[in-house]
Design a protein around this motif. Structure first.
Motif, PDB file in Angstrom:
ATOM      1  N   VAL A   1       0.834  -1.206   0.000  1.00 21.45           N
ATOM      2  CA  VAL A   1       0.000   0.000   0.000  1.00 21.45           C
ATOM      3  C   VAL A   1       0.865   1.252   0.000  1.00 21.45           C
ATOM      4  CG1 VAL A   1      -1.662   1.346   1.346  1.00 21.45           C
ATOM      5  CG2 VAL A   1      -2.006  -1.114   1.059  1.00 21.45           C
ATOM      6  N   TYR A   2       1.895   1.281   0.869  1.00 20.53           N
ATOM      7  CA  TYR A   2       2.701   2.506   0.905  1.00 20.53           C
ATOM      8  C   TYR A   2       3.976   2.399   0.066  1.00 20.53           C
ATOM      9  CZ  TYR A   2       5.055   0.547   5.193  1.00 20.53           C
ATOM     10  OH  TYR A   2       5.726  -0.222   6.124  1.00 20.53           O
ATOM     11  N   ARG A   3       4.005   1.438  -0.834  1.00 18.42           N
ATOM     12  CA  ARG A   3       4.925   1.397  -1.966  1.00 18.42           C
ATOM     13  C   ARG A   3       6.370   1.104  -1.596  1.00 18.42           C
ATOM     14  NH1 ARG A   3       3.146   5.868  -6.405  1.00 18.42           N
ATOM     15  NH2 ARG A   3       4.166   4.319  -7.738  1.00 18.42           N
TER      16      ARG A   3
ATOM     17  N   LYS B   1      -5.071   4.131 -10.337  1.00 17.71           N
ATOM     18  CA  LYS B   1      -4.123   3.061 -10.076  1.00 17.71           C
ATOM     19  C   LYS B   1      -2.899   3.629  -9.376  1.00 17.71           C
ATOM     20  CE  LYS B   1      -5.375   0.017 -13.922  1.00 17.71           C
ATOM     21  NZ  LYS B   1      -4.874  -0.656 -15.151  1.00 17.71           N
ATOM     22  N   GLN B   2      -2.471   2.899  -8.349  1.00 12.47           N
ATOM     23  CA  GLN B   2      -1.339   3.339  -7.547  1.00 12.47           C
ATOM     24  C   GLN B   2      -0.107   3.624  -8.397  1.00 12.47           C
ATOM     25  OE1 GLN B   2       0.947   0.303  -5.437  1.00 12.47           O
ATOM     26  NE2 GLN B   2       0.353   1.285  -3.515  1.00 12.47           N
ATOM     27  N   ASP B   3       0.197   2.739  -9.359  1.00  6.82           N
ATOM     28  CA  ASP B   3       1.430   2.914 -10.131  1.00  6.82           C
ATOM     29  C   ASP B   3       1.325   4.013 -11.188  1.00  6.82           C
ATOM     30  OD1 ASP B   3      -0.203   1.590 -11.893  1.00  6.82           O
ATOM     31  OD2 ASP B   3       1.031  -0.218 -12.030  1.00  6.82           O
ATOM     32  N   GLU B   4       0.149   4.638 -11.296  1.00  4.43           N
ATOM     33  CA  GLU B   4       0.016   5.810 -12.165  1.00  4.43           C
ATOM     34  C   GLU B   4       0.373   7.096 -11.425  1.00  4.43           C
ATOM     35  OE1 GLU B   4      -3.967   5.736 -13.617  1.00  4.43           O
ATOM     36  OE2 GLU B   4      -3.593   4.120 -15.057  1.00  4.43           O
ATOM     37  N   LEU B   5       0.509   7.006 -10.098  1.00  5.79           N
ATOM     38  CA  LEU B   5       0.831   8.164  -9.287  1.00  5.79           C
ATOM     39  C   LEU B   5       2.333   8.241  -9.054  1.00  5.79           C
ATOM     40  CD1 LEU B   5      -1.912   7.711  -6.528  1.00  5.79           C
ATOM     41  CD2 LEU B   5      -2.001   9.289  -8.457  1.00  5.79           C
ATOM     42  N   SER B   6       2.862   9.438  -9.005  1.00  2.00           N
ATOM     43  CA  SER B   6       4.252   9.609  -8.588  1.00  2.00           C
ATOM     44  C   SER B   6       4.336   9.337  -7.087  1.00  2.00           C
ATOM     45  CB  SER B   6       4.731  11.032  -8.887  1.00  2.00           C
ATOM     46  OG  SER B   6       4.060  11.955  -8.039  1.00  2.00           O
ATOM     47  N   TYR B   7       5.555   9.118  -6.592  1.00  4.99           N
ATOM     48  CA  TYR B   7       5.717   8.898  -5.156  1.00  4.99           C
ATOM     49  C   TYR B   7       5.318  10.149  -4.374  1.00  4.99           C
ATOM     50  CZ  TYR B   7       7.855   4.362  -5.841  1.00  4.99           C
ATOM     51  OH  TYR B   7       8.069   3.045  -6.172  1.00  4.99           O
ATOM     52  N   ARG B   8       5.545  11.301  -4.939  1.00  5.84           N
ATOM     53  CA  ARG B   8       5.123  12.544  -4.288  1.00  5.84           C
ATOM     54  C   ARG B   8       3.602  12.613  -4.212  1.00  5.84           C
ATOM     55  NH1 ARG B   8       3.509  17.548  -6.099  1.00  5.84           N
ATOM     56  NH2 ARG B   8       3.881  19.274  -4.639  1.00  5.84           N
ATOM     57  N   GLU B   9       2.908  12.244  -5.290  1.00  7.26           N
ATOM     58  CA  GLU B   9       1.447  12.245  -5.266  1.00  7.26           C
ATOM     59  C   GLU B   9       0.911  11.249  -4.243  1.00  7.26           C
ATOM     60  OE1 GLU B   9      -0.094  13.378  -9.720  1.00  7.26           O
ATOM     61  OE2 GLU B   9       1.043  11.513  -9.514  1.00  7.26           O
ATOM     62  N   SER B  10       1.566  10.091  -4.152  1.00  4.84           N
ATOM     63  CA  SER B  10       1.164   9.111  -3.141  1.00  4.84           C
ATOM     64  C   SER B  10       1.326   9.677  -1.738  1.00  4.84           C
ATOM     65  CB  SER B  10       1.989   7.829  -3.271  1.00  4.84           C
ATOM     66  OG  SER B  10       1.698   7.154  -4.474  1.00  4.84           O
ATOM     67  N   ALA B  11       2.445  10.372  -1.497  1.00  2.00           N
ATOM     68  CA  ALA B  11       2.722  10.915  -0.174  1.00  2.00           C
ATOM     69  C   ALA B  11       1.736  12.004   0.213  1.00  2.00           C
ATOM     70  CB  ALA B  11       4.146  11.444  -0.112  1.00  2.00           C
ATOM     71  N   LEU B  12       1.198  12.706  -0.771  1.00  2.00           N
ATOM     72  CA  LEU B  12       0.193  13.724  -0.466  1.00  2.00           C
ATOM     73  C   LEU B  12      -1.133  13.084  -0.054  1.00  2.00           C
ATOM     74  CD1 LEU B  12       0.911  16.281  -3.334  1.00  2.00           C
ATOM     75  CD2 LEU B  12       1.393  16.578  -0.882  1.00  2.00           C
ATOM     76  N   LYS B  13      -1.339  11.848  -0.451  1.00  2.00           N
ATOM     77  CA  LYS B  13      -2.563  11.146  -0.097  1.00  2.00           C
ATOM     78  C   LYS B  13      -2.401  10.277   1.144  1.00  2.00           C
ATOM     79  CE  LYS B  13      -4.845  10.878  -4.603  1.00  2.00           C
ATOM     80  NZ  LYS B  13      -6.107  11.459  -4.123  1.00  2.00           N
ATOM     81  N   LEU B  14      -1.174   9.819   1.412  1.00  2.00           N
ATOM     82  CA  LEU B  14      -0.997   8.762   2.398  1.00  2.00           C
ATOM     83  C   LEU B  14       0.293   8.969   3.187  1.00  2.00           C
ATOM     84  CD1 LEU B  14      -1.643   5.033   1.690  1.00  2.00           C
ATOM     85  CD2 LEU B  14       0.559   5.706   2.602  1.00  2.00           C
ATOM     86  N   ALA B  15       0.166   8.975   4.522  1.00  2.00           N
ATOM     87  CA  ALA B  15       1.324   9.046   5.412  1.00  2.00           C
ATOM     88  C   ALA B  15       1.438   7.730   6.173  1.00  2.00           C
ATOM     89  CB  ALA B  15       1.182  10.215   6.383  1.00  2.00           C
ATOM     90  N   VAL B  16       2.639   7.453   6.681  1.00  2.00           N
ATOM     91  CA  VAL B  16       2.915   6.145   7.276  1.00  2.00           C
ATOM     92  C   VAL B  16       3.511   6.314   8.666  1.00  2.00           C
ATOM     93  CG1 VAL B  16       4.178   3.981   7.019  1.00  2.00           C
ATOM     94  CG2 VAL B  16       3.339   5.180   4.984  1.00  2.00           C
TER      95      VAL B  16
END
Length: 263
Positions: free
Chosen positions: A48-50, A65-80
């Motif tokens: 989930v958090y790549r 799709k998760q792999d369509e997002l950049s890691y920065r875009e993922s981080a704006l949506k999800l913190a760990v």
């Protein structure tokens, strides 16, 4: 934020770690993932958090799709917030917390007064106001984990992933961290080791065993004596507190049975 996993598989070498995981996380829901050691809880969250890439299947963030997002875009949506394992940051506490603003920055962009103000606010939220100039490495394990939680909250993401964050902490910090997360009204997905903590804080629970989903439901629906016995191989009793109606799991020791001579 809404998260959807469809037919997620993971192989690590020859080990088939995840076997067709299908689950959904709804906005503002606190979803717990339980299961015995080696069941795939942390492996799924790492997908989930790549940190891990699924071998097959798809994870969606808000329909993308998760792999369509950049890691920065993922981080704006999800913190760990991951397990506490003796962090070694040679920084003061405020500098560690303000690192949470990194996904909001362009390359070489400096932190602003607003960033530091938010970091101080999140430190106060986790009960560490006044710790700003303390060296991170001098803090206790529980204090360090609260700082890392403040950093995750400073990130300002819609969803928080908790990968067994209270492991190795004393009960004060276990409850404090879960209370803070629950009070923030975020979308949360958490791997939880302690079933009583899962029962207290989760809206819904998914149970894994052998990399497969073997049960799901509310804590009241899922955490029965029979299900716990089948999943963990232990005996327990479910106790309901009269005033609040909360359910607690009391585990029963088996040493008397084990030490009793046969015949």
């Amino acid at each position: 934020m809404e998260l959807l996993a469809k037919a997620v598989e993971l192989y690590l070498g020859k080990a088939h770690v995840l076997r067709g995981i299908d689950l959904s996380l709804h906005p503002k829901e606190f979803l717990g993932i339980i299961g015995p050691n080696g069941s795939g809880k942390s492996s799924f969250l790492k997908c989930v958090y790549r940190v891990q890439k699924p071998s097959a299947g798809t994870i969606y963030f808000d329909g993308r799709k998760q792999d369509e997002l950049s890691y920065r875009e993922s981080a704006l949506k999800l913190a760990v917030l991951a397990q506490h394992n003796a962090y070694h940051f040679d920084f003061n506490v405020l500098d560690v917390v303000v690192m949470g603003r990194s996904p909001h920055k362009k390359m070489m962009e400096s932190d602003t007064a607003e960033d530091f103000s938010l970091a101080r606010e999140m430190l106060a939220t986790v009960g560490l106001a006044g710790f700003e100039e303390r060296n991170f490495s001098t803090l206790s394990g529980g204090e360090q984990q609260c700082v890392i939680l403040a950093r995750a909250l400073t990130q300002g993401s819609e969803c928080l992933v908790l990968d067994e964050p209270t492991n190795h902490l004393d009960i004060k910090y276990q409850l404090q961290i879960m209370d803070i997360v629950k009070s923030m009204n975020l979308t949360v997905m958490a791997a939880v080791h302690d079933l009583n903590i899962a029962a207290m804080y989760c809206d819904r629970i998914v149970a894994l065993c052998g990399g497969k989903i073997v049960g799901y439901g509310t804590p009241q629906e899922l955490l029965t004596e029979d299900f716990i016995r089948k999943l963990y191989g232990v005996e327990c009793r479910i106790v309901t507190e009269p005033e609040s109606g909360r359910r607690y799991i009391v585990f029963l020791p088996q040493y008397e049975k084990l030490s009793r001579p046969e015949g």
